[in-house]
Design a protein around this motif. Structure first.
Motif, PDB file in Angstrom:
ATOM      1  N   PRO A  87      30.781  12.669  16.433  1.00  0.00           N
ATOM      2  CA  PRO A  87      31.036  13.419  15.195  1.00  0.00           C
ATOM      3  C   PRO A  87      32.475  13.354  14.710  1.00  0.00           C
ATOM      4  O   PRO A  87      32.739  13.618  13.530  1.00  0.00           O
ATOM      5  N   SER A  88      33.423  13.000  15.573  1.00  0.00           N
ATOM      6  CA  SER A  88      34.823  12.947  15.155  1.00  0.00           C
ATOM      7  C   SER A  88      35.130  11.755  14.253  1.00  0.00           C
ATOM      8  O   SER A  88      36.187  11.707  13.609  1.00  0.00           O
ATOM      9  N   VAL A  89      34.244  10.777  14.184  1.00  0.00           N
ATOM     10  CA  VAL A  89      34.471   9.598  13.336  1.00  0.00           C
ATOM     11  C   VAL A  89      34.472  10.020  11.864  1.00  0.00           C
ATOM     12  O   VAL A  89      33.545  10.678  11.391  1.00  0.00           O
ATOM     13  N   VAL A  90      35.524   9.637  11.153  1.00  0.00           N
ATOM     14  CA  VAL A  90      35.603   9.901   9.720  1.00  0.00           C
ATOM     15  C   VAL A  90      34.788   8.829   8.995  1.00  0.00           C
ATOM     16  O   VAL A  90      35.040   7.630   9.152  1.00  0.00           O
ATOM     17  N   ARG A  91      33.841   9.280   8.195  1.00  0.00           N
ATOM     18  CA  ARG A  91      32.904   8.363   7.531  1.00  0.00           C
ATOM     19  C   ARG A  91      33.296   8.247   6.055  1.00  0.00           C
ATOM     20  O   ARG A  91      33.146   9.185   5.291  1.00  0.00           O
ATOM     21  N   LEU A  92      33.777   7.068   5.717  1.00  0.00           N
ATOM     22  CA  LEU A  92      34.305   6.825   4.370  1.00  0.00           C
ATOM     23  C   LEU A  92      33.326   5.991   3.560  1.00  0.00           C
ATOM     24  O   LEU A  92      33.011   4.850   3.929  1.00  0.00           O
ATOM     25  N   GLY A  93      32.845   6.538   2.449  1.00  0.00           N
ATOM     26  CA  GLY A  93      32.020   5.790   1.510  1.00  0.00           C
ATOM     27  C   GLY A  93      32.859   5.318   0.338  1.00  0.00           C
ATOM     28  O   GLY A  93      33.753   6.028  -0.121  1.00  0.00           O
ATOM     29  N   VAL A  94      32.588   4.112  -0.149  1.00  0.00           N
ATOM     30  CA  VAL A  94      33.385   3.541  -1.237  1.00  0.00           C
ATOM     31  C   VAL A  94      32.480   3.275  -2.436  1.00  0.00           C
ATOM     32  O   VAL A  94      31.428   2.624  -2.313  1.00  0.00           O
ATOM     33  N   CYS A  95      32.887   3.789  -3.594  1.00  0.00           N
ATOM     34  CA  CYS A  95      32.160   3.579  -4.849  1.00  0.00           C
ATOM     35  C   CYS A  95      33.040   2.795  -5.821  1.00  0.00           C
ATOM     36  O   CYS A  95      34.270   2.784  -5.694  1.00  0.00           O
ATOM     37  N   THR A  96      32.427   2.188  -6.809  1.00  0.00           N
ATOM     38  CA  THR A  96      33.203   1.468  -7.815  1.00  0.00           C
ATOM     39  C   THR A  96      33.897   2.454  -8.748  1.00  0.00           C
ATOM     40  O   THR A  96      33.386   3.542  -9.016  1.00  0.00           O
ATOM     41  N   ALA A  97      35.049   2.060  -9.239  1.00  0.00           N
ATOM     42  CA  ALA A  97      35.774   2.881 -10.203  1.00  0.00           C
ATOM     43  C   ALA A  97      34.944   3.010 -11.483  1.00  0.00           C
ATOM     44  O   ALA A  97      34.204   2.098 -11.854  1.00  0.00           O
TER      45      ALA A  97
ATOM     46  N   ASP B  33      33.956   0.135 -14.133  1.00  0.00           N
ATOM     47  CA  ASP B  33      34.224  -1.163 -13.507  1.00  0.00           C
ATOM     48  C   ASP B  33      32.987  -1.600 -12.743  1.00  0.00           C
ATOM     49  O   ASP B  33      32.028  -0.838 -12.582  1.00  0.00           O
ATOM     50  N   ARG B  34      33.011  -2.835 -12.247  1.00  0.00           N
ATOM     51  CA  ARG B  34      31.837  -3.316 -11.519  1.00  0.00           C
ATOM     52  C   ARG B  34      32.249  -4.297 -10.440  1.00  0.00           C
ATOM     53  O   ARG B  34      33.038  -5.207 -10.666  1.00  0.00           O
ATOM     54  N   VAL B  35      31.694  -4.086  -9.248  1.00  0.00           N
ATOM     55  CA  VAL B  35      31.790  -5.013  -8.124  1.00  0.00           C
ATOM     56  C   VAL B  35      30.353  -5.278  -7.673  1.00  0.00           C
ATOM     57  O   VAL B  35      29.562  -4.332  -7.570  1.00  0.00           O
ATOM     58  N   PRO B  36      29.965  -6.532  -7.440  1.00  0.00           N
ATOM     59  CA  PRO B  36      28.578  -6.823  -7.067  1.00  0.00           C
ATOM     60  C   PRO B  36      28.130  -6.033  -5.839  1.00  0.00           C
ATOM     61  O   PRO B  36      28.757  -6.095  -4.783  1.00  0.00           O
ATOM     62  N   GLY B  37      27.050  -5.251  -5.999  1.00  0.00           N
ATOM     63  CA  GLY B  37      26.497  -4.490  -4.882  1.00  0.00           C
ATOM     64  C   GLY B  37      26.729  -3.000  -4.981  1.00  0.00           C
ATOM     65  O   GLY B  37      25.785  -2.234  -5.160  1.00  0.00           O
ATOM     66  N   PRO B  38      27.975  -2.527  -4.846  1.00  0.00           N
ATOM     67  CA  PRO B  38      28.239  -1.076  -4.886  1.00  0.00           C
ATOM     68  C   PRO B  38      27.981  -0.476  -6.268  1.00  0.00           C
ATOM     69  O   PRO B  38      27.908  -1.171  -7.275  1.00  0.00           O
ATOM     70  N   ARG B  39      27.893   0.875  -6.271  1.00  0.00           N
ATOM     71  CA  ARG B  39      27.688   1.622  -7.508  1.00  0.00           C
ATOM     72  C   ARG B  39      28.844   2.582  -7.746  1.00  0.00           C
ATOM     73  O   ARG B  39      29.602   2.898  -6.833  1.00  0.00           O
ATOM     74  N   SER B  40      28.919   3.067  -8.967  1.00  0.00           N
ATOM     75  CA  SER B  40      29.872   4.133  -9.263  1.00  0.00           C
ATOM     76  C   SER B  40      29.331   5.443  -8.701  1.00  0.00           C
ATOM     77  O   SER B  40      28.128   5.580  -8.417  1.00  0.00           O
ATOM     78  N   PHE B  41      30.222   6.418  -8.545  1.00  0.00           N
ATOM     79  CA  PHE B  41      29.798   7.710  -8.008  1.00  0.00           C
ATOM     80  C   PHE B  41      28.755   8.359  -8.921  1.00  0.00           C
ATOM     81  O   PHE B  41      27.806   8.993  -8.455  1.00  0.00           O
ATOM     82  N   ALA B  42      28.906   8.188 -10.235  1.00  0.00           N
ATOM     83  CA  ALA B  42      27.955   8.769 -11.175  1.00  0.00           C
ATOM     84  C   ALA B  42      26.544   8.230 -10.951  1.00  0.00           C
ATOM     85  O   ALA B  42      25.551   8.960 -11.084  1.00  0.00           O
ATOM     86  N   LEU B  43      26.448   6.930 -10.600  1.00  0.00           N
ATOM     87  CA  LEU B  43      25.128   6.332 -10.391  1.00  0.00           C
ATOM     88  C   LEU B  43      24.539   6.658  -9.024  1.00  0.00           C
ATOM     89  O   LEU B  43      23.396   6.294  -8.737  1.00  0.00           O
ATOM     90  N   MET B  44      25.315   7.339  -8.167  1.00  0.00           N
ATOM     91  CA  MET B  44      24.796   7.719  -6.853  1.00  0.00           C
ATOM     92  C   MET B  44      23.929   8.979  -6.924  1.00  0.00           C
ATOM     93  O   MET B  44      23.139   9.231  -6.015  1.00  0.00           O
ATOM     94  N   ARG B  45      24.048   9.749  -7.971  1.00  0.00           N
ATOM     95  CA  ARG B  45      23.345  11.034  -8.033  1.00  0.00           C
ATOM     96  C   ARG B  45      21.835  10.904  -7.889  1.00  0.00           C
ATOM     97  O   ARG B  45      21.218  11.700  -7.177  1.00  0.00           O
ATOM     98  N   PRO B  46      21.196   9.936  -8.572  1.00  0.00           N
ATOM     99  CA  PRO B  46      19.734   9.867  -8.435  1.00  0.00           C
ATOM    100  C   PRO B  46      19.236   9.203  -7.147  1.00  0.00           C
ATOM    101  O   PRO B  46      18.029   9.192  -6.901  1.00  0.00           O
ATOM    102  N   VAL B  47      20.145   8.630  -6.346  1.00  0.00           N
ATOM    103  CA  VAL B  47      19.720   7.963  -5.111  1.00  0.00           C
ATOM    104  C   VAL B  47      19.183   9.013  -4.140  1.00  0.00           C
ATOM    105  O   VAL B  47      19.861  10.008  -3.847  1.00  0.00           O
TER     106      VAL B  47
END
Length: 533
Positions: free
Chosen positions: A223-233, A236-250
């Motif tokens: 549990p001590s491991v810090v878990r970092l998620g990365v979203c696109t700005a 902007d767009r990077v192939p694969g990841p999504r923006s934080f706004a598009l994560m809501r319906p997931v």
């Protein structure tokens, strides 16, 4: 996670199935970045790349489609694939997921028909890559990353098709829990076994399957491991990841699987990916994206004087980020995003637009070999009277030299096709790109005349110039137009050595667009062996 295949060899009739089964593979590499790639090295931070690109399918998306518990089941396919009934797999995917599915569907289930639904904004390189792997492609308009529940998008279209037909399966990576659970089954345990000292874990957020699975796993084992998620700005767009706004319906439980989120832009993602590739860690833009997210988090911690709070008992902060895919399908985007200054210039780039036809050493002929095939004579040509030297039927000899040089000396019955770009002192086109460009363009225009090509089409054509090099280019052009052509190696200089040719007092013979070769008079010749000194 069993691992008995230390030799990394796959035997037997099910060798391919074993090859794709993580339980039969050694762990995928975990590689520490050297000091010059780690700006936080002197802050006691060690950074490791988990090379998911080394999976047989070359990307992280292969894991959700792999075997479970050593049985012939598939994480995302087995729940719905019916043996001897399922004929088609359909998935909305930007590339990696559906490509992996297509390979594993064939290997594990014998399903040959995998169809990709994706955005019409997908790059041409990625479309061709999917065609290369045998995927049937259907494009959809609208957002390049549609919300999973949007009835107007390709995600729901794939889902509807599967519901309407018993022989179609839609694994639906956006809603299938086997997606993220595969990373609990393999990726997480691999990393923990390889690096039990881990303190920070970083992965991108697209469907969120990878981060959800890894974050859930480490919450249980460390549990001590810090878990970092990365979203696109945003925007902007990077192939694969999504923006934080598009994560809501997931719908995956990703919120419980991350401790903090960073937003990263495409420029930084491509820049870091390029840097990693040039240093030997070949990976795509989403890999640079993950690393930049980690850098940003560490920078903020350093500014607050809190980097040391991440460290373990050894006083070192061990960070792992995922390298998810390869760069090759995004090559054009690297140049678009980063600009020409990031890439070495191409010398002689002008040649990319000329000299486009193939060459063959067999088309460059030695004079003693080719002349007897072109001219008829009972004796060696140099010893034969002029009256006995004639072109054999269905042969033509084209001389590209200046008219004055042609008049002074030429092969019997040859036709002068002078080039303005060629003179007796012109350097070889293969040593000067400007000369090659000028000659190739002129040759394309000269032999672009349909009447001339039609006349020559029924003949074997022998091309002569001063040194053989321009004739070699001309032969390439003629061959590309379907003519049977050869050139004389060494050109006029080589022919003089054999004493073949003539001085002439007859009329100048040349080819123009208004006077094709079939209507040209034949140059008169007076001597077979008379060669100017």
């Amino acid at each position: 996670m069993s691992n008995s295949n230390e030799r990394n060899v796959y035997f037997g009739p099910d060798s391919l199935k074993k090859y794709f089964d993580p339980d039969c593979q050694p762990p995928l590499p975990l590689v520490e970045l050297p000091e010059h790639l780690n700006p936080f090295f002197h802050d006691g931070v060690r950074i490791y790349a988990k090379m998911m690109t080394m999976h047989p399918a070359n990307n992280v998306k292969a894991m959700p489609a792999a075997k479970v518990n050593g049985r012939s089941a598939l994480n995302m396919l087995e729940s719905s694939v019916v043996p001897n009934k399922t004929n088609t797999i359909i998935e909305y995917s930007s590339g990696s997921t559906v490509i992996s599915m297509s390979m594993i569907a064939r290997v594990m289930h014998g399903v040959q028909d995998t169809r990709a639904f994706l955005s019409n904004k997908t790059s041409d390189a990625k479309l061709k890559l999917m065609q290369f792997f045998g995927l049937s492609i259907t494009l959809f308009g609208g957002p390049s990353q549609p919300e999973p529940a949007d009835e107007r998008g390709g995600i729901q279209s794939a889902r509807r098709m599967a519901k309407e037909s018993d022989d179609i399966v839609n694994p639906n990576q956006y809603e299938n829990n086997n997606n993220w659970q595969s990373h609990m089954r393999w990726t997480g345990p691999q990393i923990f076994k390889q690096l039990p000292e881990i303190n920070v874990l970083c992965a991108g957020m697209g469907t969120s399957g990878t981060m959800t699975g890894l974050g859930t796993y480490f919450k249980g084992v460390k549990p001590s491991v810090v878990r970092l998620g990365v979203c696109t700005a945003p925007g902007d767009r990077v192939p694969g990841p999504r923006s934080f706004a598009l994560m809501r319906p997931v719908e995956f439980p990703w919120k419980e699987a991350v401790d903090t989120i960073e937003e990263v832009g495409s420029s930084d993602s491509y820049t870091l990916s390029l840097k990693l590739c040039r240093e030997g860690l070949v990976c795509g833009p989403s890999s640079g994206f993950n690393l930049q997210g980690l850098f940003q988090m560490l920078s903020k911690r350093k500014a607050e004087g809190k980097v040391s709070e991440l460290a373990g008992p050894d006083g070192v902060t061990h960070c792992v980020f995922l390298c998810c895919d390869l760069p090759y399908q995004y090559i054009d985007e690297y140049f678009q995003k980063l600009g020409a200054a990031e890439f070495p210039a191409i010398r002689n780039e002008r040649l990319t637009k000329v000299d486009l036809h193939r060459y063959d050493e067999a088309w460059e002929r030695d004079a003693l070999e080719v002349l007897p095939q072109v001219y008829g004579s009972p004796r060696p040509l140099a010893q034969t009277p002029l009256s006995e030297i004639t072109l054999k039927p269905q042969h033509r000899v084209l001389d590209l030299r200046k008219p004055a040089d042609f008049q002074a000396w030429h092969l019997p019955e040859s036709i002068n096709v002078p080039l303005s770009s060629l003179g007796p002192h012109t350097v070889s086109p293969f040593s000067d790109p400007a000369v090659l460009e000028a000659q190739w363009v002129e040759l394309e225009q000269t032999f672009g005349d349909a009447r001339l090509v039609s006349d020559l089409g029924s003949h074997h054509v022998l091309v002569v110039c001063y040194d053989g090099n321009t004739a070699r280019v001309a032969t390439s052009v003629l061959r590309a137009k379907g003519l049977d052509a050869d050139s004389v190696r060494g050109g006029h200089h080589a022919l003089r050595m054999y004493g073949i040719g003539s001085e002439t007092t007859g009329p100048e013979v040349s080819v123009s667009a208004d006077c094709p070769a079939s209507k040209m008079p034949i140059a008169s010749t007076v001597s077979v062996s008379a060669v100017p000194p």
